[in-house]
Design a protein around this motif. Sequence first.
Motif, PDB file in Angstrom:
ATOM      1  N   VAL A  26     -28.642  20.021 120.605  1.00 17.31           N
ATOM      2  CA  VAL A  26     -29.691  19.437 121.450  1.00 17.31           C
ATOM      3  C   VAL A  26     -30.314  18.239 120.746  1.00 17.31           C
ATOM      4  CG1 VAL A  26     -32.028  19.842 122.351  1.00 17.31           C
ATOM      5  CG2 VAL A  26     -30.199  21.475 122.830  1.00 17.31           C
ATOM      6  N   ALA A  27     -30.635  18.399 119.463  1.00 15.94           N
ATOM      7  CA  ALA A  27     -31.235  17.287 118.707  1.00 15.94           C
ATOM      8  C   ALA A  27     -30.284  16.096 118.658  1.00 15.94           C
ATOM      9  CB  ALA A  27     -31.590  17.750 117.295  1.00 15.94           C
ATOM     10  N   ALA A  28     -28.997  16.356 118.459  1.00 13.81           N
ATOM     11  CA  ALA A  28     -28.021  15.266 118.388  1.00 13.81           C
ATOM     12  C   ALA A  28     -27.930  14.523 119.722  1.00 13.81           C
ATOM     13  CB  ALA A  28     -26.644  15.804 117.987  1.00 13.81           C
ATOM     14  N   LEU A  29     -27.904  15.256 120.828  1.00 14.35           N
ATOM     15  CA  LEU A  29     -27.763  14.602 122.132  1.00 14.35           C
ATOM     16  C   LEU A  29     -29.028  13.859 122.541  1.00 14.35           C
ATOM     17  CD1 LEU A  29     -25.667  17.339 123.962  1.00 14.35           C
ATOM     18  CD2 LEU A  29     -24.883  15.096 123.135  1.00 14.35           C
ATOM     19  N   ILE A  30     -30.189  14.335 122.129  1.00 16.09           N
ATOM     20  CA  ILE A  30     -31.429  13.594 122.395  1.00 16.09           C
ATOM     21  C   ILE A  30     -31.477  12.347 121.507  1.00 16.09           C
ATOM     22  CG2 ILE A  30     -33.951  13.691 122.269  1.00 16.09           C
ATOM     23  CD1 ILE A  30     -32.779  15.314 124.597  1.00 16.09           C
ATOM     24  N   ALA A  31     -31.076  12.487 120.246  1.00 12.49           N
ATOM     25  CA  ALA A  31     -31.052  11.335 119.331  1.00 12.49           C
ATOM     26  C   ALA A  31     -30.040  10.288 119.780  1.00 12.49           C
ATOM     27  CB  ALA A  31     -30.757  11.793 117.904  1.00 12.49           C
ATOM     28  N   LEU A  32     -29.009  10.718 120.502  1.00 11.28           N
ATOM     29  CA  LEU A  32     -28.011   9.780 121.023  1.00 11.28           C
ATOM     30  C   LEU A  32     -28.651   8.742 121.943  1.00 11.28           C
ATOM     31  CD1 LEU A  32     -25.076   8.892 121.330  1.00 11.28           C
ATOM     32  CD2 LEU A  32     -24.794  10.714 123.041  1.00 11.28           C
ATOM     33  N   VAL A  33     -29.629   9.145 122.720  1.00  9.14           N
ATOM     34  CA  VAL A  33     -30.353   8.193 123.570  1.00  9.14           C
ATOM     35  C   VAL A  33     -30.994   7.127 122.688  1.00  9.14           C
ATOM     36  CG1 VAL A  33     -32.261   7.886 125.197  1.00  9.14           C
ATOM     37  CG2 VAL A  33     -30.758   9.879 125.401  1.00  9.14           C
ATOM     38  N   GLY A  34     -31.632   7.558 121.601  1.00  7.42           N
ATOM     39  CA  GLY A  34     -32.264   6.617 120.674  1.00  7.42           C
ATOM     40  C   GLY A  34     -31.273   5.686 120.010  1.00  7.42           C
ATOM     41  N   SER A  35     -30.107   6.219 119.632  1.00  5.46           N
ATOM     42  CA  SER A  35     -29.116   5.343 118.987  1.00  5.46           C
ATOM     43  C   SER A  35     -28.547   4.330 119.980  1.00  5.46           C
ATOM     44  CB  SER A  35     -28.002   6.155 118.322  1.00  5.46           C
ATOM     45  OG  SER A  35     -27.145   6.722 119.278  1.00  5.46           O
ATOM     46  N   ASP A  36     -28.372   4.730 121.230  1.00  9.73           N
ATOM     47  CA  ASP A  36     -27.904   3.779 122.246  1.00  9.73           C
ATOM     48  C   ASP A  36     -28.934   2.674 122.464  1.00  9.73           C
ATOM     49  OD1 ASP A  36     -25.588   5.203 122.569  1.00  9.73           O
ATOM     50  OD2 ASP A  36     -26.118   6.035 124.532  1.00  9.73           O
ATOM     51  N   ILE A  37     -30.197   3.043 122.515  1.00  7.55           N
ATOM     52  CA  ILE A  37     -31.253   2.034 122.675  1.00  7.55           C
ATOM     53  C   ILE A  37     -31.331   1.156 121.430  1.00  7.55           C
ATOM     54  CG2 ILE A  37     -33.754   1.719 122.914  1.00  7.55           C
ATOM     55  CD1 ILE A  37     -33.695   4.229 124.763  1.00  7.55           C
ATOM     56  N   GLY A  38     -31.154   1.757 120.256  1.00  5.15           N
ATOM     57  CA  GLY A  38     -31.120   0.977 119.007  1.00  5.15           C
ATOM     58  C   GLY A  38     -30.009  -0.061 119.031  1.00  5.15           C
ATOM     59  N   TRP A  39     -28.825   0.332 119.504  1.00  4.16           N
ATOM     60  CA  TRP A  39     -27.718  -0.628 119.605  1.00  4.16           C
ATOM     61  C   TRP A  39     -28.032  -1.707 120.642  1.00  4.16           C
ATOM     62  CZ3 TRP A  39     -24.533  -2.219 123.535  1.00  4.16           C
ATOM     63  CH2 TRP A  39     -23.479  -3.043 123.145  1.00  4.16           C
ATOM     64  N   LEU A  40     -28.611  -1.292 121.773  1.00  5.11           N
ATOM     65  CA  LEU A  40     -28.948  -2.240 122.834  1.00  5.11           C
ATOM     66  C   LEU A  40     -29.940  -3.292 122.345  1.00  5.11           C
ATOM     67  CD1 LEU A  40     -28.602  -2.916 125.860  1.00  5.11           C
ATOM     68  CD2 LEU A  40     -30.523  -1.401 126.314  1.00  5.11           C
ATOM     69  N   LEU A  41     -30.924  -2.873 121.546  1.00  5.08           N
ATOM     70  CA  LEU A  41     -31.954  -3.799 121.067  1.00  5.08           C
ATOM     71  C   LEU A  41     -31.497  -4.678 119.904  1.00  5.08           C
ATOM     72  CD1 LEU A  41     -35.102  -1.484 121.225  1.00  5.08           C
ATOM     73  CD2 LEU A  41     -34.424  -3.288 122.838  1.00  5.08           C
ATOM     74  N   THR A  42     -30.616  -4.145 119.062  1.00  5.03           N
ATOM     75  CA  THR A  42     -30.250  -4.883 117.839  1.00  5.03           C
ATOM     76  C   THR A  42     -28.816  -5.395 117.831  1.00  5.03           C
ATOM     77  OG1 THR A  42     -29.491  -2.925 116.624  1.00  5.03           O
ATOM     78  CG2 THR A  42     -31.858  -3.472 116.501  1.00  5.03           C
ATOM     79  N   GLY A 118     -22.157   4.534 128.545  1.00  7.32           N
ATOM     80  CA  GLY A 118     -22.609   5.376 127.442  1.00  7.32           C
ATOM     81  C   GLY A 118     -24.091   5.696 127.539  1.00  7.32           C
ATOM     82  N   LEU A 119     -24.900   4.670 127.739  1.00  6.78           N
ATOM     83  CA  LEU A 119     -26.347   4.876 127.840  1.00  6.78           C
ATOM     84  C   LEU A 119     -26.695   5.699 129.079  1.00  6.78           C
ATOM     85  CD1 LEU A 119     -29.234   4.416 126.873  1.00  6.78           C
ATOM     86  CD2 LEU A 119     -29.209   2.225 128.083  1.00  6.78           C
ATOM     87  N   TYR A 120     -26.062   5.405 130.197  1.00  4.22           N
ATOM     88  CA  TYR A 120     -26.326   6.159 131.425  1.00  4.22           C
ATOM     89  C   TYR A 120     -26.009   7.639 131.237  1.00  4.22           C
ATOM     90  CZ  TYR A 120     -25.749   7.998 136.114  1.00  4.22           C
ATOM     91  OH  TYR A 120     -25.834   8.782 137.229  1.00  4.22           O
ATOM     92  N   VAL A 121     -24.841   7.936 130.669  1.00  7.57           N
ATOM     93  CA  VAL A 121     -24.444   9.329 130.472  1.00  7.57           C
ATOM     94  C   VAL A 121     -25.364  10.002 129.453  1.00  7.57           C
ATOM     95  CG1 VAL A 121     -22.565  10.849 129.720  1.00  7.57           C
ATOM     96  CG2 VAL A 121     -22.075   8.917 131.201  1.00  7.57           C
ATOM     97  N   SER A 122     -25.791   9.260 128.428  1.00  4.84           N
ATOM     98  CA  SER A 122     -26.731   9.816 127.442  1.00  4.84           C
ATOM     99  C   SER A 122     -28.051  10.198 128.107  1.00  4.84           C
ATOM    100  CB  SER A 122     -27.000   8.807 126.324  1.00  4.84           C
ATOM    101  OG  SER A 122     -25.843   8.537 125.589  1.00  4.84           O
TER     102      SER A 122
END
Length: 159
Positions: A26-42, A118-122
């Motif tokens: 659960v923690a990994a899949l929630i953190a995946l949203v953050g990593s996708d946003i991190g990639w999107l921003l940077t 990826g972001l949508y599915v996350s």
Amino acid sequence: MPAEPIQSRAAILGHPLHPVLIHFPVAALIALVGSDIGWLLTGDPFWARAGLWLAGVGALGGWISGLAGLVDLVSVWRIRRLITAWCHAILAVMLLSLASFNWLLRLGEPEAHIMPWGLYVSLLTAALISITGYLGGRLVYEYAVGVDIEEALSRSLRP
């Protein structure tokens, strides 16, 4: 709350395995949203690689945890008769299917499919986690699935 607790068959020393195993996926899949946003921003490839690993840990760990839950669902008749348990299980299979798809999207080229799929599915997976988790909580708090009521009461009565 039922007159007596519903014991788990997938347990070690009376401790149900499913609630023990589910936290990291659960923690990994929630953190995946953050990593996708991190990639999107940077645009930093680190976030894409992190997302690949988070998706893999979330999917594989979730399926392992799900097996423990499935053992209880099919082998304990008092769990099997609960509509909440079936809803929890069906949503869990849906979200783990999405998580597995998300991981497969990222294999080979972690950055290639983060946008938009990826972001949508996350995000969809995270939403399903919240609903599925709510139903899992109802199984514990309303039906005492896997709860040792005597131990819980003795702990609450301690000074």
